[in-house]
Every structure is written in structure tokens, then in C-alpha cells.
Enzyme design. Structure first.
Site, mmCIF file in Angstrom:
data_model
loop_
_atom_site.group_PDB
_atom_site.id
_atom_site.type_symbol
_atom_site.label_atom_id
_atom_site.label_comp_id
_atom_site.label_asym_id
_atom_site.label_seq_id
_atom_site.Cartn_x
_atom_site.Cartn_y
_atom_site.Cartn_z
ATOM 1 N N ASP A 20 36.466 33.545 40.161
ATOM 2 C CA ASP A 20 37.917 32.909 40.325
ATOM 3 C C ASP A 20 37.708 31.622 40.705
ATOM 4 O OD1 ASP A 20 40.523 32.776 41.054
ATOM 5 O OD2 ASP A 20 40.299 33.646 43.233
ATOM 6 N N GLY A 21 38.670 30.607 40.778
ATOM 7 C CA GLY A 21 38.322 29.214 40.910
ATOM 8 C C GLY A 21 38.324 28.441 39.758
ATOM 9 N N GLY A 23 40.693 27.104 37.604
ATOM 10 C CA GLY A 23 41.891 26.150 37.860
ATOM 11 C C GLY A 23 41.557 25.140 38.901
ATOM 12 N N TRP A 25 38.683 24.340 40.349
ATOM 13 C CA TRP A 25 37.740 23.142 39.716
ATOM 14 C C TRP A 25 38.087 22.278 38.936
ATOM 15 C CZ3 TRP A 25 35.232 21.818 35.268
ATOM 16 C CH2 TRP A 25 33.951 21.293 35.605
ATOM 17 N N ARG A 33 43.672 22.556 33.086
ATOM 18 C CA ARG A 33 43.079 23.760 33.564
ATOM 19 C C ARG A 33 42.003 24.438 32.651
ATOM 20 N NH1 ARG A 33 45.222 26.812 37.643
ATOM 21 N NH2 ARG A 33 44.963 28.770 36.376
ATOM 22 N N SER A 66 45.155 42.970 33.972
ATOM 23 C CA SER A 66 46.526 43.279 33.393
ATOM 24 C C SER A 66 47.862 42.408 34.079
ATOM 25 C CB SER A 66 46.870 44.802 33.530
ATOM 26 O OG SER A 66 46.660 44.946 34.947
ATOM 27 N N ASN A 68 47.403 38.776 34.550
ATOM 28 C CA ASN A 68 47.051 37.688 33.779
ATOM 29 C C ASN A 68 48.129 37.263 32.704
ATOM 30 O OD1 ASN A 68 43.650 37.529 34.311
ATOM 31 N ND2 ASN A 68 45.250 36.921 35.641
ATOM 32 N N ARG A 71 50.593 34.520 33.460
ATOM 33 C CA ARG A 71 50.385 32.791 33.302
ATOM 34 C C ARG A 71 50.938 32.466 32.153
ATOM 35 N NH1 ARG A 71 44.008 32.291 35.312
ATOM 36 N NH2 ARG A 71 44.201 33.292 37.015
ATOM 37 N N SER A 196 42.094 42.414 44.337
ATOM 38 C CA SER A 196 42.957 42.032 42.924
ATOM 39 C C SER A 196 43.001 43.257 41.974
ATOM 40 C CB SER A 196 42.590 40.821 42.559
ATOM 41 O OG SER A 196 43.156 39.729 43.466
ATOM 42 N N GLU A 207 29.299 47.174 48.477
ATOM 43 C CA GLU A 207 29.120 45.985 49.387
ATOM 44 C C GLU A 207 30.157 45.091 48.886
ATOM 45 O OE1 GLU A 207 27.887 45.766 52.537
ATOM 46 O OE2 GLU A 207 27.267 47.967 52.176
#
Length: 240
Positions: A20-21, A23, A25, A33, A66, A68, A71, A196, A207
Site C-alpha cells: 500500500d502507498g 499513490g 508516494w 499515480r 477484487s 480494485n 478505481r 482489506s 502476526e
């Protein structure tokens, strides 16, 4: 089982990462993007190589959920293009390094050319006996569990399965991850604290590690830190 870098406990056999991240960044760098997604692919290469070097048996990456599909069409198209690029550019390395590629999720919803690329990649690495790289494509844990329940129900309705015999092991045998090592560690990058819809059954006793690092900045050192943190955990599975 391999030893952890911390010397405290065993390292994880199976690590899963919610990448994740991308976009954010790109946004911080005033880039589109898609630039973040390209940088994310570079991070995939670094982390998969590092995982192999550390002796991690299975690495599962959440590449396309599923959800995504919601977008923007342009972004989905960019992601599909990067998937094509990754398979075409990295498959030879996977074959050479004895890595077996697995895909979980309903990737057959993708375009025909991507389905062919994925099928070919799976076939070319099927006989490999080293580390397993699992890519989650059009994957959602709810859909996975529903499909598993439906298959069990179909067998029960046909008289091939006693409903009373359906237990946790029976469900696990129907999951996409049935022949993989048990999931030990789930890492999510970018500071978000949720799963998610990712490997919900499998993560029951895994963990969980949430890090602030954006995925394109996650590298071999970050993975080593995560494994070291795992080695500090005490896993009791409900016992003392």
C-alpha cells in the site's frame, strides 16, 4: 525452519504483504499515480529477491484486489500494463532462480492476453522446487470463503460429503492457499491498520505488522526489520 536474524525465534516460513502507498508516494513527489505503481513494481523485485535470500519459503503479495476494479479505468489499465511488464521481464529470473509462481484469486476476469501470460508463467515454473511467489490477482477473502463453502455444499448435496464432517481442515483444503505453508506474518505498508479483505481465514493466528513506510520505499532492509520484529513475538495460539 530457518533461524531469525534477531536470534530470538524462528523466522516466518510464509509472509504476506499488503503493498500500500504507491499513490501517496507519487503524490508527495508531484508525479502521476502510475509513477508510484512503477516504483512499486521495482519494490516487488527488491523484496522478492530479499525474501529468497533470507530463506522465506512463501511470499504472498496483494497485487490487485477484487475491489480494485472500482478505481478509475485509466488506473486499472495502467496496473494491467505493469502486470504484463512484470511477467514478461521477470519470468526468466523466476525460472532461473527455481521459484514457483502461484496465483490466487480469479485472474481469469482479466483480458485474454494477461490470462495467457499468467498461465504460461505458472506452467513454466510449476516444476520448480525453491521458494514460492504467490501473487493475489482479483483476490478477495470473502469470495474465496464463499467459493469454498459452495464447493463443500455441492459435495454434501450430492451425498459425497457428510455435513457433520465439515471442519476447519475441510475448509482449509478448499482455499486457494491449501498447499502453502501456514501464514506466519502479514505486513501492511503505508501506515494503514486493516487487512482489506486479504487472507482473512489464513491470518487467524498470523502476526500482524503495520509499518508507515510507503510500498515503493519498502526494501530488503525493511523486510529484514519485519522478520526481526516477528522473531521477538511470542506465538501462543491461545495457550500459555
Amino acid at each position: 525452519m530457518i533461524a531469525s536474524g534477531s536470534g530470538e525465534g524462528p523466522a516466518p516460513r510464509h509472509v504476506a504483504i499488503i503493498m500500500d502507498g504507491n499513490g501517496r508516494w507519487a503524490k508527495r513527489r508531484h508525479l502521476p499515480r502510475v509513477a508510484g505503481h512503477k516504483a512499486g513494481v521495482d519494490a516487488v523485485r527488491k523484496v522478492t529477491r530479499a525474501a529468497r535470500a533470507m530463506g522465506i519459503e512463501a511470499l504472498t503479495l496483494y497485487a490487485f484486489s477484487s475491489e480494485n476494479w472500482r478505481r478509475p479505468e485509466e488506473e486499472v489499465s495502467d496496473l494491467m500494463g505493469l502486470l504484463r511488464l512484470f511477467i514478461r521481464s521477470d519470468l526468466d529470473e523466476l525460472v532461473r532462480e527455481n521459484v514457483r509462481l502461484r496465483v490466487i484469486g480469479d485472474y481469469r476476469r482479466f483480458s485474454a492476453d494477461i490470462v495467457r501470460l499468467v498461465d504460461d508463467a505458472i506452467a513454466r515454473t510449476a516444476a520448480n522446487t525453491g521458494a514460492i511467489l504467490v501473487i493475489a490477482l482479483n483476490y478477495g477473502a470473502h469470495a474465496e470463503l464463499v467459493a469454498a463453502a459452495q464447493r463443500l455444499a455441492t459435495r454434501a448435496a450430492a451425498g459425497d460429503l457428510d455435513p457433520a464432517a465439515i471442519d476447519a481442515a475441510a475448509i482449509e483444503a478448499e482455499l486457494d492457499t491449501a498447499d502453502l505453508p501456514p501464514l506466519d506474518l502479514v505486513i501492511r505498508t503505508s501506515g494503514e491498520h486493516r487487512l482489506s479483505n486479504f487472507l482473512l481465514w489464513q491470518a487467524a493466528y498470523a502476526e500482524l505488522l503495520f509499518v508507515d513506510t510507503l510500498w515503493p520505499d519498502f526494501d530488503a532492509a525493511a523486510l529484514a526489520d519485519a522478520v526481526a520484529a516477528f522473531g521477538q513475538r511470542q506465538r501462543r495460539y491461545g495457550g500459555l
